[in-house]
Design a protein around this motif. Structure first.
Motif, PDB file in Angstrom:
ATOM      1  N   SER A 309       0.810  -1.221   0.000  1.00 22.44           N
ATOM      2  CA  SER A 309       0.000   0.000   0.000  1.00 22.44           C
ATOM      3  C   SER A 309       0.839   1.265   0.000  1.00 22.44           C
ATOM      4  O   SER A 309       0.308   2.359  -0.204  1.00 22.44           O
ATOM      5  N   GLY A 310       2.133   1.129   0.251  1.00 25.52           N
ATOM      6  CA  GLY A 310       3.005   2.280   0.417  1.00 25.52           C
ATOM      7  C   GLY A 310       3.267   2.624   1.862  1.00 25.52           C
ATOM      8  O   GLY A 310       4.160   3.426   2.173  1.00 25.52           O
ATOM      9  N   ARG A 311       2.512   2.048   2.788  1.00 27.70           N
ATOM     10  CA  ARG A 311       2.734   2.280   4.205  1.00 27.70           C
ATOM     11  C   ARG A 311       4.109   1.776   4.625  1.00 27.70           C
ATOM     12  O   ARG A 311       4.684   0.889   3.981  1.00 27.70           O
ATOM     13  N   THR A 312       4.610   2.309   5.721  1.00 27.37           N
ATOM     14  CA  THR A 312       5.904   1.892   6.251  1.00 27.37           C
ATOM     15  C   THR A 312       5.752   1.444   7.691  1.00 27.37           C
ATOM     16  O   THR A 312       4.860   1.899   8.425  1.00 27.37           O
ATOM     17  N   ILE A 313       6.642   0.546   8.101  1.00 25.69           N
ATOM     18  CA  ILE A 313       6.691   0.070   9.482  1.00 25.69           C
ATOM     19  C   ILE A 313       8.134   0.099   9.938  1.00 25.69           C
ATOM     20  O   ILE A 313       9.015  -0.471   9.278  1.00 25.69           O
ATOM     21  N   MET A 314       8.392   0.765  11.044  1.00 26.71           N
ATOM     22  CA  MET A 314       9.711   0.724  11.662  1.00 26.71           C
ATOM     23  C   MET A 314       9.662  -0.308  12.785  1.00 26.71           C
ATOM     24  O   MET A 314       8.806  -0.245  13.664  1.00 26.71           O
ATOM     25  N   LEU A 315      10.576  -1.275  12.725  1.00 26.03           N
ATOM     26  CA  LEU A 315      10.572  -2.393  13.660  1.00 26.03           C
ATOM     27  C   LEU A 315      11.940  -2.502  14.322  1.00 26.03           C
ATOM     28  O   LEU A 315      12.962  -2.481  13.641  1.00 26.03           O
ATOM     29  N   GLN A 316      11.957  -2.638  15.656  1.00 26.77           N
ATOM     30  CA  GLN A 316      13.225  -2.722  16.383  1.00 26.77           C
ATOM     31  C   GLN A 316      13.274  -3.949  17.290  1.00 26.77           C
ATOM     32  O   GLN A 316      12.244  -4.443  17.749  1.00 26.77           O
ATOM     33  N   HIS A 317      14.506  -4.402  17.527  1.00 26.35           N
ATOM     34  CA  HIS A 317      14.767  -5.516  18.445  1.00 26.35           C
ATOM     35  C   HIS A 317      15.975  -5.168  19.300  1.00 26.35           C
ATOM     36  O   HIS A 317      17.013  -4.747  18.794  1.00 26.35           O
ATOM     37  N   ASP A 318      15.817  -5.316  20.623  1.00 27.96           N
ATOM     38  CA  ASP A 318      16.919  -5.060  21.553  1.00 27.96           C
ATOM     39  C   ASP A 318      16.630  -5.810  22.834  1.00 27.96           C
ATOM     40  O   ASP A 318      15.732  -5.448  23.595  1.00 27.96           O
ATOM     41  N   THR A 319      17.368  -6.887  23.065  1.00 31.07           N
ATOM     42  CA  THR A 319      17.256  -7.625  24.331  1.00 31.07           C
ATOM     43  C   THR A 319      18.566  -7.537  25.111  1.00 31.07           C
ATOM     44  O   THR A 319      18.826  -8.369  25.974  1.00 31.07           O
ATOM     45  N   ALA A 320      19.375  -6.507  24.795  1.00 34.44           N
ATOM     46  CA  ALA A 320      20.739  -6.467  25.331  1.00 34.44           C
ATOM     47  C   ALA A 320      21.077  -5.236  26.160  1.00 34.44           C
ATOM     48  O   ALA A 320      22.020  -5.283  26.950  1.00 34.44           O
ATOM     49  N   THR A 321      20.346  -4.147  26.004  1.00 29.83           N
ATOM     50  CA  THR A 321      20.741  -2.914  26.686  1.00 29.83           C
ATOM     51  C   THR A 321      19.854  -2.637  27.894  1.00 29.83           C
ATOM     52  O   THR A 321      18.690  -3.042  27.936  1.00 29.83           O
ATOM     53  N   PRO A 322      20.386  -1.914  28.885  1.00 30.69           N
ATOM     54  CA  PRO A 322      19.630  -1.614  30.109  1.00 30.69           C
ATOM     55  C   PRO A 322      18.712  -0.406  29.930  1.00 30.69           C
ATOM     56  O   PRO A 322      19.108   0.746  30.139  1.00 30.69           O
ATOM     57  N   ARG A 323      17.474  -0.665  29.553  1.00 29.05           N
ATOM     58  CA  ARG A 323      16.488   0.413  29.415  1.00 29.05           C
ATOM     59  C   ARG A 323      15.089  -0.164  29.583  1.00 29.05           C
ATOM     60  O   ARG A 323      14.900  -1.387  29.578  1.00 29.05           O
ATOM     61  N   PRO A 324      14.070   0.696  29.733  1.00 27.65           N
ATOM     62  CA  PRO A 324      12.715   0.198  29.999  1.00 27.65           C
ATOM     63  C   PRO A 324      12.149  -0.616  28.843  1.00 27.65           C
ATOM     64  O   PRO A 324      12.483  -0.398  27.680  1.00 27.65           O
ATOM     65  N   TYR A 325      11.275  -1.515  29.206  1.00 27.21           N
ATOM     66  CA  TYR A 325      10.578  -2.365  28.232  1.00 27.21           C
ATOM     67  C   TYR A 325       9.652  -1.533  27.355  1.00 27.21           C
ATOM     68  O   TYR A 325       8.978  -0.616  27.834  1.00 27.21           O
ATOM     69  N   THR A 326       9.582  -1.852  26.075  1.00 32.92           N
ATOM     70  CA  THR A 326       8.599  -1.233  25.195  1.00 32.92           C
ATOM     71  C   THR A 326       8.370  -2.083  23.957  1.00 32.92           C
ATOM     72  O   THR A 326       9.263  -2.805  23.510  1.00 32.92           O
ATOM     73  N   ARG A 327       7.154  -1.989  23.412  1.00 34.33           N
ATOM     74  CA  ARG A 327       6.832  -2.571  22.107  1.00 34.33           C
ATOM     75  C   ARG A 327       6.442  -1.462  21.124  1.00 34.33           C
ATOM     76  O   ARG A 327       5.968  -1.732  20.045  1.00 34.33           O
ATOM     77  N   HIS A 328       6.575  -0.215  21.518  1.00 33.50           N
ATOM     78  CA  HIS A 328       6.227   0.967  20.723  1.00 33.50           C
ATOM     79  C   HIS A 328       4.722   1.053  20.454  1.00 33.50           C
ATOM     80  O   HIS A 328       4.067   1.989  20.887  1.00 33.50           O
ATOM     81  N   ASN A 329       4.182   0.110  19.696  1.00 37.73           N
ATOM     82  CA  ASN A 329       2.753   0.071  19.379  1.00 37.73           C
ATOM     83  C   ASN A 329       2.241   1.435  18.925  1.00 37.73           C
ATOM     84  O   ASN A 329       1.296   1.992  19.477  1.00 37.73           O
ATOM     85  N   PHE A 330       2.860   1.946  17.877  1.00 33.78           N
ATOM     86  CA  PHE A 330       2.575   3.294  17.383  1.00 33.78           C
ATOM     87  C   PHE A 330       1.959   3.221  15.991  1.00 33.78           C
ATOM     88  O   PHE A 330       2.440   2.491  15.118  1.00 33.78           O
ATOM     89  N   VAL A 331       0.872   3.970  15.804  1.00 39.91           N
ATOM     90  CA  VAL A 331       0.286   4.105  14.469  1.00 39.91           C
ATOM     91  C   VAL A 331       0.072   5.580  14.170  1.00 39.91           C
ATOM     92  O   VAL A 331      -0.275   6.373  15.059  1.00 39.91           O
ATOM     93  N   LEU A 332       0.282   5.931  12.914  1.00 37.65           N
ATOM     94  CA  LEU A 332       0.111   7.313  12.447  1.00 37.65           C
ATOM     95  C   LEU A 332      -0.816   7.314  11.246  1.00 37.65           C
ATOM     96  O   LEU A 332      -0.648   6.512  10.317  1.00 37.65           O
ATOM     97  N   GLY A 333      -1.806   8.203  11.299  1.00 36.30           N
ATOM     98  CA  GLY A 333      -2.736   8.324  10.178  1.00 36.30           C
ATOM     99  C   GLY A 333      -2.980   9.781   9.833  1.00 36.30           C
ATOM    100  O   GLY A 333      -2.422  10.694  10.460  1.00 36.30           O
ATOM    101  N   THR A 334      -3.812  10.008   8.847  1.00 34.40           N
ATOM    102  CA  THR A 334      -4.081  11.366   8.395  1.00 34.40           C
ATOM    103  C   THR A 334      -4.886  12.181   9.403  1.00 34.40           C
ATOM    104  O   THR A 334      -4.994  13.403   9.264  1.00 34.40           O
ATOM    105  N   ASN A 335      -5.441  11.530  10.430  1.00 36.15           N
ATOM    106  CA  ASN A 335      -6.198  12.255  11.456  1.00 36.15           C
ATOM    107  C   ASN A 335      -5.554  12.197  12.826  1.00 36.15           C
ATOM    108  O   ASN A 335      -6.148  12.624  13.812  1.00 36.15           O
ATOM    109  N   GLY A 336      -4.334  11.666  12.923  1.00 40.34           N
ATOM    110  CA  GLY A 336      -3.687  11.652  14.223  1.00 40.34           C
ATOM    111  C   GLY A 336      -2.881  10.398  14.466  1.00 40.34           C
ATOM    112  O   GLY A 336      -2.570   9.647  13.535  1.00 40.34           O
TER     113      GLY A 336
END
Length: 469
Positions: A309-336
């Motif tokens: 469709s032309g959409r993009t997804i940024m995907l990350q993996h890190d099980t090695a550095t000392p920082r808080p847990y996250t899965r991002h779970n972010f979506v961006l659209g034309t209304n927000g």
């Protein structure tokens, strides 16, 4: 087990027969499609015979499998009839969970790594749950489907493109369900966001971000037993995104991947690999076996996926550095946009009206809203609304594990299609080997095979399902 080991005989015969050669991780979608017989039939929205009582066999009941065993005993309409695991201690522990729940003791198979094949011969097993080290996932899933059982396999479903295709081919030939147990798709936030997306809240979707960022260095200390005893070794074999599906699965469902859209290609790069070795050197004496390993997987891997469709997804993996847990779970659209960890939302319009700040001086989308209570009241998913009390009582990553298992049992009992199918298992898992191939090739693009062979263009996005209790 080294990932350089030749394919098991059955897999090697399949691919030699299909194409005359084994596919590389970067094979094009057209070449990959040629490996699947033309006569095979798609399994979108597969319906199978309704099972008044779902009889499960469990293969692998260590840390994850043991928890799934315990959770299943709390779900009405299913029984655990057989369990296989070569570790006698965890095998007996799982059997005790079943008996404590007031169910008959399951038949146990602990005679070695391949004793699970005896479990698959049983007539009182309708479906199997596979929670073993990654290198066993394809083999066990294929064996289960060939034995007439539905296969529910832990993430990732496969670690190479050949395995992804074998899962697809076997599911289509046997007409058995093959679902990867991506539990995050059943989290409260993810279910709510799916509901919001289906309601058109964000307008046309443009971009998503997903991740698995979770400090797991401590697993290096698991030497003889538990997940770290085998998972740590993958960091010495591959360099890429070794565990893509927790963050990616929900984004794929929001975007309708394999159902109106698909992953087209990806580019991937990794940071230096430093943190696993540094942790090992701190925690073990110099001569310890863990300090003899060469950790090659970059601490942070970032992949960019382009969709048809032309959409993009940024995907990350890190099980090695000392920082808080996250899965991002972010979506961006034309209304927000919506982002997770912490949950927040920013919209321009709602119900046709432009949203302004409380003082009316500027547009509301210029600041994140963090109070989710009003949004949950309006957009909580029907599954969560009806199962919240049971999910919270039985636990499992905030209740998502229980809802996932409950939903599987519900669908099997009613002969309904599952929320995830074998095409999802293949496409989401394929990011693992493709990211490694891209990293090794200076970040150059690698095509994602079309495991649906064009079926994605007519398949409908999964609906916001309701249930009857």
């Amino acid at each position: 087990m080294s990932d350089q080991k030749p394919l098991p005989d059955s897999r090697r015969r399949f691919f030699l027969k299909a194409s005359g050669a084994t596919l590389s991780a970067g094979a094009s979608a057209s070449a990959a499609a040629a490996t699947v017989a033309e006569s095979s039939s798609r399994v979108f929205d597969l319906r199978t015979e309704a099972l008044p009582l779902v009889r499960f066999g469990l293969i692998g009941v260590g840390q994850r499998g043991g928890f799934l065993c315990k959770s299943l005993t709390a779900i009405e309409g299913c029984r655990i009839t057989a369990i296989a695991d070569p570790d006698a201690a965890v095998l007996q522990r799982a059997a005790a969970y079943v008996e404590k729940a007031g169910q008959p003791k399951p038949v146990l198979y602990g005679g070695g790594e391949r004793d699970y094949l005896k479990l698959l011969e049983r007539k009182d097993v309708d479906a199997v749950i596979i929670a073993t080290p990654w290198e066993w996932h394809v083999r066990m899933s294929v064996d289960a489907m060939n034995a007439g059982k539905h296969a529910f396999v832990e993430v990732p479903a496969a670690t190479d493109i050949e395995g992804c295709w074998e899962l697809v081919q076997t599911a289509e030939r046997t007409r058995r369900h093959c679902m990867m147990l991506e539990n995050v798709c059943y989290g409260r936030e993810e279910l709510m966001l799916l509901n919001m997306v289906r309601a058109g809240l964000f307008g046309e979707l443009l971009h998503g971000e997903a991740a698995y960022i979770h400090d797991l260095r401590w697993q290096i200390k698991e030497l003889e037993r538990s997940t770290g005893s085998w998972r740590t070794l993958w960091h010495t074999r591959k360099n890429g995104n070794l565990y893509p599906t927790h963050g990616l699965g929900p984004i794929a469902q929001y975007f309708g991947i394999n159902r109106g859209d698909r992953f087209l290609y990806l580019n991937s790069q990794s940071s230096p690999a430093r943190s696993f070795a540094a942790y090992s050197q701190r925690e073990f004496p110099p001569e310890h076996p863990r300090n003899k390993l060469q950790y090659i997987n970059g601490d942070l891997n970032t992949s960019l996926i382009k969709c048809a469709s032309g959409r993009t997804i940024m995907l990350q993996h890190d099980t090695a550095t000392p920082r808080p847990y996250t899965r991002h779970n972010f979506v961006l659209g034309t209304n927000g946009a919506f982002g997770g960890f912490p949950a927040r939302i920013a919209l321009e319009y709602l119900d046709g009206k432009k949203r302004m700040s409380a003082d009316g001086k500027h547009e509301a989308f210029h600041e994140w809203e963090h109070d989710m209570a009003p949004w949950q009241k309006r957009f909580d998913h029907p599954l969560w609304k009806k199962l919240e009390a049971l999910a919270l009582k039985n636990g499992g990553h905030g209740g998502m594990d229980f809802i996932m298992l409950w939903r599987i049992v519900y669908c099997l009992r009613h002969g309904l299609p599952l929320d995830q199918d074998v095409y999802d298992a293949a496409a989401w898992s394929a990011i693992f080997p493709l990211s490694c191939a891209s990293v090794a090739d200076r970040g150059n693009a690698k095509d994602v095979p079309d495991f649906t062979r064009g079926g994605w263009q007519s398949a409908k996005p999964w609906p916001v399902v309701d249930i009857q209790l």
